[in-house]
Design a protein around this motif. Structure first.
Motif, short mmCIF file in Angstrom:
data_model
loop_
_atom_site.label_atom_id
_atom_site.label_comp_id
_atom_site.label_asym_id
_atom_site.label_seq_id
_atom_site.Cartn_x
_atom_site.Cartn_y
_atom_site.Cartn_z
N GLN A 35 0.83 -1.21 0.00
CA GLN A 35 0.00 0.00 0.00
C GLN A 35 0.86 1.26 0.00
O GLN A 35 0.62 2.21 0.74
N GLY A 36 1.94 1.23 -0.81
CA GLY A 36 2.78 2.41 -0.95
C GLY A 36 3.75 2.65 0.18
O GLY A 36 4.51 3.61 0.15
N ARG A 37 3.73 1.77 1.21
CA ARG A 37 4.64 1.96 2.34
C ARG A 37 5.64 0.82 2.42
O ARG A 37 5.32 -0.33 2.13
N GLU A 38 6.86 1.18 2.86
CA GLU A 38 7.89 0.17 3.04
C GLU A 38 7.46 -0.79 4.15
O GLU A 38 6.88 -0.38 5.15
N ALA A 39 7.78 -2.06 3.99
CA ALA A 39 7.40 -3.05 5.00
C ALA A 39 8.43 -4.16 5.05
O ALA A 39 9.05 -4.50 4.05
N LEU A 40 8.60 -4.71 6.25
CA LEU A 40 9.35 -5.96 6.41
C LEU A 40 8.34 -7.09 6.47
O LEU A 40 7.37 -7.02 7.23
N MET A 41 8.58 -8.13 5.69
CA MET A 41 7.65 -9.27 5.63
C MET A 41 8.41 -10.56 5.89
O MET A 41 9.60 -10.66 5.58
N THR A 42 7.70 -11.54 6.43
CA THR A 42 8.21 -12.91 6.37
C THR A 42 7.26 -13.73 5.53
O THR A 42 6.06 -13.43 5.43
N THR A 43 7.80 -14.78 4.91
CA THR A 43 6.97 -15.69 4.13
C THR A 43 7.47 -17.11 4.30
O THR A 43 8.66 -17.34 4.52
N THR A 44 6.54 -18.05 4.22
CA THR A 44 6.93 -19.45 4.12
C THR A 44 7.50 -19.68 2.72
O THR A 44 7.28 -18.88 1.80
N LEU A 45 8.22 -20.78 2.53
CA LEU A 45 8.92 -20.99 1.27
C LEU A 45 7.97 -21.21 0.09
O LEU A 45 8.34 -21.00 -1.06
N ASP A 46 6.72 -21.63 0.40
CA ASP A 46 5.75 -21.80 -0.69
C ASP A 46 4.94 -20.53 -0.93
O ASP A 46 4.08 -20.49 -1.81
N GLY A 47 5.20 -19.48 -0.12
CA GLY A 47 4.50 -18.21 -0.30
C GLY A 47 3.10 -18.20 0.27
O GLY A 47 2.39 -17.20 0.15
N LYS A 48 2.67 -19.31 0.93
CA LYS A 48 1.27 -19.38 1.36
C LYS A 48 0.98 -18.54 2.60
O LYS A 48 -0.12 -18.04 2.78
N ILE A 49 1.96 -18.44 3.51
CA ILE A 49 1.73 -17.69 4.74
C ILE A 49 2.70 -16.53 4.81
O ILE A 49 3.91 -16.73 4.86
N LYS A 50 2.18 -15.32 4.83
CA LYS A 50 3.02 -14.13 4.94
C LYS A 50 2.62 -13.34 6.18
O LYS A 50 1.45 -13.35 6.56
N ALA A 51 3.59 -12.68 6.78
CA ALA A 51 3.28 -11.83 7.93
C ALA A 51 4.08 -10.55 7.82
O ALA A 51 5.24 -10.57 7.42
N ARG A 52 3.44 -9.46 8.17
CA ARG A 52 4.13 -8.17 8.19
C ARG A 52 4.71 -7.98 9.58
O ARG A 52 4.02 -8.14 10.58
N LEU A 53 6.00 -7.65 9.64
CA LEU A 53 6.65 -7.44 10.93
C LEU A 53 6.51 -6.01 11.38
O LEU A 53 6.38 -5.10 10.57
N ALA A 54 6.58 -5.83 12.70
CA ALA A 54 6.70 -4.48 13.22
C ALA A 54 8.04 -3.93 12.77
O ALA A 54 9.01 -4.67 12.63
N GLY A 55 8.12 -2.63 12.53
CA GLY A 55 9.41 -2.04 12.13
C GLY A 55 9.42 -0.59 12.53
O GLY A 55 8.37 0.02 12.70
N GLN A 56 10.60 -0.03 12.68
CA GLN A 56 10.70 1.39 12.97
C GLN A 56 10.16 2.18 11.79
O GLN A 56 10.21 1.74 10.65
N ALA A 57 9.65 3.38 12.08
CA ALA A 57 9.11 4.21 11.01
C ALA A 57 10.21 4.60 10.04
O ALA A 57 11.38 4.64 10.40
N GLY A 58 9.83 4.90 8.82
CA GLY A 58 10.81 5.30 7.82
C GLY A 58 10.90 4.24 6.74
O GLY A 58 10.18 3.25 6.73
N ASP A 59 11.83 4.48 5.87
CA ASP A 59 12.04 3.67 4.69
C ASP A 59 12.83 2.44 5.12
O ASP A 59 13.99 2.53 5.44
#
Length: 408
Positions: free
Chosen positions: A372-396
């Motif tokens: 949605q236009g914002r930088e994000a840290l994500m994790t994903t399973t190797l098959d791409g089925k489960i993704k989660a957005r991690l908390a992160g400090q503000a900014g790029d």
């Protein structure tokens, strides 16, 4: 800073095929604790893609209780974790838990931790590690750490955070860019590239003490450090002799040894877990592709053949998988290759993916992207089925690197 409730906001998307249904009952006494242990444990397990939380509201149980397992069977749980959190006279916290196999009616054991307030989250991550290992047979990675870089205004910060992105501590801040953080295999040091002297140079930074040493400051560019598994060597990209080429250098500093002899750009080296092979990016075929060669040099062989632009290799610790970024149309997408077969799968639907890095148990990948236009840290399973957005400090947010298993 993020709001205190950020830990409840794990945005997990997708459904895995065989997720284990688990109930994590609210820990007795956790209302008086600054961290909701049960919520952190459940969020960790759900983010792994291997577990599905079962509603445990309204139950008050601790590690000494003998739970009514038929009740939990009725709720659809295969396993149940219960526990307690209490404050000790010296201000530390006593955290205890027990894990039950609801189906077989078996007590699977538990643990207790005595921790200062600052380590309550770590205790929760260790509980999640215990549960994950007991129920999957694989080691959990919830008490590992990640490093990443943010740019806010004209300030760059290198952060070290828990594996869920929370509890971030600034390791370094600079008005000049910081790039390419890379964990040592013992989890005690980070190598990175800093532009503070107005050109890229490589430092090694002790995470606990904050002390650092300059290891590569040769003529031209010094970039893309990667640790050998034994921690004695860094592979780096240097332009000291002309074009960008791969070298190794002792991690304590010293004279570089050249590995590649080409007229192309060779960069982004990364070691295989056994230390025998280096994967890297080269445009020797006309466009960036991933190659591999022996850790002491030798003639490289090409690894990626699908797509015309493949960069940012990361190899799993079990040696089975290569993650990388491939340009598809006008976008950049995370791909995973099974090295034994060469089979490749694109595993995201975003188009600005960057810098994949495997978890120490080879089961998850962290990467940076735009959502949605914002930088994000994500994790994903190797098959791409489960993704989660991690908390992160503000900014790029960019350049994540997932650290090794922590010593217990």
């Amino acid at each position: 800073m993020l709001p205190a409730l950020a830990q409840f906001r794990v945005e997990v998307s997708g459904v895995g095929v065989t997720q284990l249904p688990i109930a994590i009952a609210p820990f007795k006494g956790e209302d008086a604790s600054p961290q909701k242990i049960s919520a952190i444990v459940l969020a960790d397990l759900e983010r792994s893609g291997q577990f599905r939380g079962v509603d445990a509201a309204g139950q008050s149980l601790d590690e000494a209780s003998r739970p009514d397992l038929s009740l939990w069977r009725g709720r659809g749980a295969d396993s149940l974790a219960v526990g307690s959190v209490s404050r000790l006279a010296d201000g530390r916290w006593d955290v205890r838990f027990r894990l039950w196999d609801v189906v077989r009616g078996a007590d699977l054991g538990g643990q207790s931790y005595t921790v200062p307030t600052a380590d309550l989250r770590l205790a929760a991550h260790r509980i999640a590690d215990f549960i994950y290992e007991k129920l999957t047979g694989e080691r959990g990675i919830f008490s590992t750490r990640i490093a990443y870089v943010t740019k806010a205004g004209n300030r760059y910060t290198l952060w070290v955070a828990d594996a869920d992105g929370e509890n971030a501590q600034a390791a370094l801040a600079s008005p000049e860019p910081i790039i390419s953080p890379s964990w040592s295999s013992n989890g005690q040091q980070l190598a990175y590239v800093s532009f503070e002297s107005r050109k890229p140079v490589v430092y090694v930074h002790n995470v606990a003490s904050g002390q650092r040493r300059l290891v590569a400051n040769f003529r031209g560019s010094n970039s893309a450090p990667a640790w050998s598994p034994d921690g004695n060597t860094l592979a780096v990209t240097l332009s000291r002799d002309g074009g960008s080429q791969l070298y190794t250098i002792p991690s304590g500093g010293g004279e570089p040894r050249r590995l590649t002899q080409s007229n192309s750009i060779d960069t982004e080296p990364v070691y295989s877990a056994d230390g025998s092979t280096i994967y890297f990016v080269s445009d020797r075929g006309g466009a960036p592709q991933i190659y591999k060669m022996g850790a002491n040099g030798g003639s490289p062989t090409r690894v990626t053949f699908s797509g015309t632009y493949n960069i940012s290799p990361s190899v799993s610790a079990d040696g089975r998988w290569l993650a990388y970024i491939s340009r598809v149309g006008g976008g950049f997408k995370l791909h995973v290759m099974e090295l034994a077969t060469g089979n490749v799968q694109a595993i995201t639907d975003t188009t600005a993916d960057e810098n994949p890095s495997f978890a120490a148990n080879s089961k998850l990948i962290v990467y940076a992207t735009k959502l949605q236009g914002r930088e994000a840290l994500m994790t994903t399973t190797l098959d791409g089925k489960i993704k989660a957005r991690l908390a992160g400090q503000a900014g790029d947010i960019r350049e994540p690197d997932w650290g090794p298993f922590q010593k217990q």
